[in-house]
Each structure stands twice: as structure tokens, then as C-alpha cells.
Design a protein around this motif. Structure first.
Motif, PDB file in Angstrom:
ATOM      1  N   GLY A   1       0.834  -1.270  -0.145  1.00 54.93           N
ATOM      2  CA  GLY A   1      -0.052   0.062   0.046  1.00 54.93           C
ATOM      3  C   GLY A   1       0.633   1.288  -0.053  1.00 54.93           C
ATOM      4  O   GLY A   1       2.161   1.208  -0.375  1.00 54.93           O
TER       5      GLY A   1
ATOM      6  N   ALA B   1       1.121   4.125   2.557  1.00 49.02           N
ATOM      7  CA  ALA B   1       1.969   4.741   3.826  1.00 49.02           C
ATOM      8  C   ALA B   1       0.611   4.700   4.931  1.00 49.02           C
ATOM      9  O   ALA B   1      -0.529   4.494   4.704  1.00 49.02           O
ATOM     10  CB  ALA B   1       2.096   6.278   3.667  1.00 49.02           C
TER      11      ALA B   1
ATOM     12  N   GLY C   1      -1.998   5.280   8.013  1.00 50.32           N
ATOM     13  CA  GLY C   1      -2.669   6.626   8.196  1.00 50.32           C
ATOM     14  C   GLY C   1      -2.808   6.562   9.642  1.00 50.32           C
ATOM     15  O   GLY C   1      -1.887   6.001  10.495  1.00 50.32           O
TER      16      GLY C   1
ATOM     17  N   ASN D   1       3.915  -1.360   3.200  1.00 49.14           N
ATOM     18  CA  ASN D   1       3.571   0.058   2.522  1.00 49.14           C
ATOM     19  C   ASN D   1       4.833   0.627   1.872  1.00 49.14           C
ATOM     20  O   ASN D   1       6.068   0.228   2.359  1.00 49.14           O
ATOM     21  CB  ASN D   1       2.951   1.232   3.597  1.00 49.14           C
ATOM     22  CG  ASN D   1       1.714   0.904   3.986  1.00 49.14           C
ATOM     23  OD1 ASN D   1       0.838   0.723   3.192  1.00 49.14           O
ATOM     24  ND2 ASN D   1       1.615   0.886   5.366  1.00 49.14           N
TER      25      ASN D   1
END
Ligand code: URA
Length: 201
Positions: free
Chosen positions: A58, A60, A62, A99
Motif C-alpha cells: 500500500g 503509507a 494512516g 507500505n
């Protein structure tokens, strides 16, 4: 002889010390290479089966990920888990999730090129350690960053690309799917395509 005695040669121990999961985790958690270390609560390293065939990447962390320390633990993560379950996968088995960035960009802004450049070596080392058979890039940012392209998700879907020598398939980001329900069917197509590709590897 050393092996018979259950001892590894020193060079191998050294190799393990500098190249394995433990040093990589330590490097990431202490990383100060970009300004994001000033605003993070903690780094978000990655989660799942360290010998997985599937590696999902993904963008980064959250807010929830920054708070809890694992990727995809918020609403988007719940959707991701149920999509994985629909093709018989789970983040506990044969799947590793990471990520592009290991630290949360404040206010969930897009990662900057400088942040990506500093953080990419961590991701590359994770890929080297996991040795997945297939990578699934989730969302525009991950896809464009890994493939070094400006092309849209819709033009990148449905084909097998390559990243770090491995097959890579592009799909929508689960957070986007939460906002755009009509594209869920396309994400399902992507997963079926990825599963079929995996079966042929
Ligand atoms: N979005 C991402 O790209 N990664 C996460 O870990 C959470 C949300």
C-alpha cells in the motif's frame, strides 16, 4: 565440521546479523532519514507471513496505523481482510502486507518523492527477505511509485508488470473502494486475475 557441531561459520552469522528481519526492523524503527520521523507516533513496518507467496503493498500508514503500528488496521484494512478472505487468503498465512512508506505523512497527505526515495530501500529489503512469488500493488500511489509511471490505475490493471524482478499486479486501494463502491467489482476481477496468475507461477 563447524556445521556438524551445530555452529555456523562466522561470516554466516555476520550475514544474518546485518541482513535479516531483526536488523531491518531495528533500522526502520530508528530511521530518521526524512522529516516524517518528527511527526510519527511509531514506524509501521509490515505484517504477515514472512515467507509468504503474496506480498501486498500500500501507500503509507494512516492515523490508525500510526497509532497501532501495523499496516491496514483501519476501515480500509477491514475491507482488505474481507477481500483476501474471499480468495481464501488471510494476513496470517501466505500473505505479507507492507507500505511504500513506513511513517505516516501528516494529515494523510501524499508522500513526497524525497520520502519515497529515502524509504524505498526498506521496502526492497522486505521484498528480498519475504521472496514473494507475486506482488499486488494497491492504489495509484503504490502502483505509480513501484512501476515508475504516471499511468492511471485503470490502464495498469489486468496485466502482469514486473518489480524487483517479480510479477506485479495492480489493483485499487481499499480506501478508494470504500468511497467508490462501483469499482469493487473491478477489484474483485483483479484479485481473481492475481490468483490465476499465482496458480500459473
Ligand atoms: N493506507 C495504506 O496505504 N496503508 C495503510 O497501512 C493504511 C492505509
Amino acid at each position: 565440521m563447524l556445521a556438524e557441531m551445530g555452529l555456523a561459520p562466522v561470516w554466516r552469522l555476520k550475514n544474518r546479523e546485518t541482513k535479516g528481519w531483526i536488523p531491518l526492523r531495528a533500522t526502520v524503527s530508528g530511521c530518521t532519514k526524512c522529516a516524517l520521523h518528527q511527526t510519527r507516533t511509531q514506524t509501521v513496518f509490515g505484517v504477515g507471513d514472512e515467507n509468504a507467496d503474496w506480498m501486498l503493498i500500500g501507500e503509507a500508514p494512516g492515523a490508525e496505523e500510526d497509532r497501532l503500528g501495523d499496516p491496514f488496521v483501519g476501515q480500509a484494512g477491514k475491507l482488505l481482510d474481507s477481500m483476501l478472505a474471499a480468495i481464501g487468503l488471510s494476513r496470517q498465512e501466505n500473505v505479507y502486507i507492507a507500505n511504500v512508506l513506513k511513517c505516516r505523512p501528516p494529515g494523510n497527505r501524499n508522500p513526497s518523492p524525497e520520502e519515497v526515495a529515502q524509504c524505498s530501500p526498506h521496502l526492497l529489503q522486505q521484498i528480498e527477505l519475504v521472496k514473494p512469488k507475486l506482488i499486488l500493488a494497491m492504489g495509484r500511489f503504490a502502483a505509480q511509485t513501484l512501476l515508475k509511471t504516471d499511468a492511471s490505475i485503470s490502464s495498469l490493471r489486468g496485466r502482469v508488470h514486473r518489480y524487483a524482478g517479480l510479477p506485479l499486479i495492480v489493483t485499487y486501494h481499499p480506501a478508494y473502494l470504500l468511497r467508490t463502491l462501483e469499482d469493487k467489482a473491478k477489484a474483485w476481477e483483479d484479485l481473481v486475475f492475481a490468483r490465476k496468475t499465482m496458480q500459473g507461477l
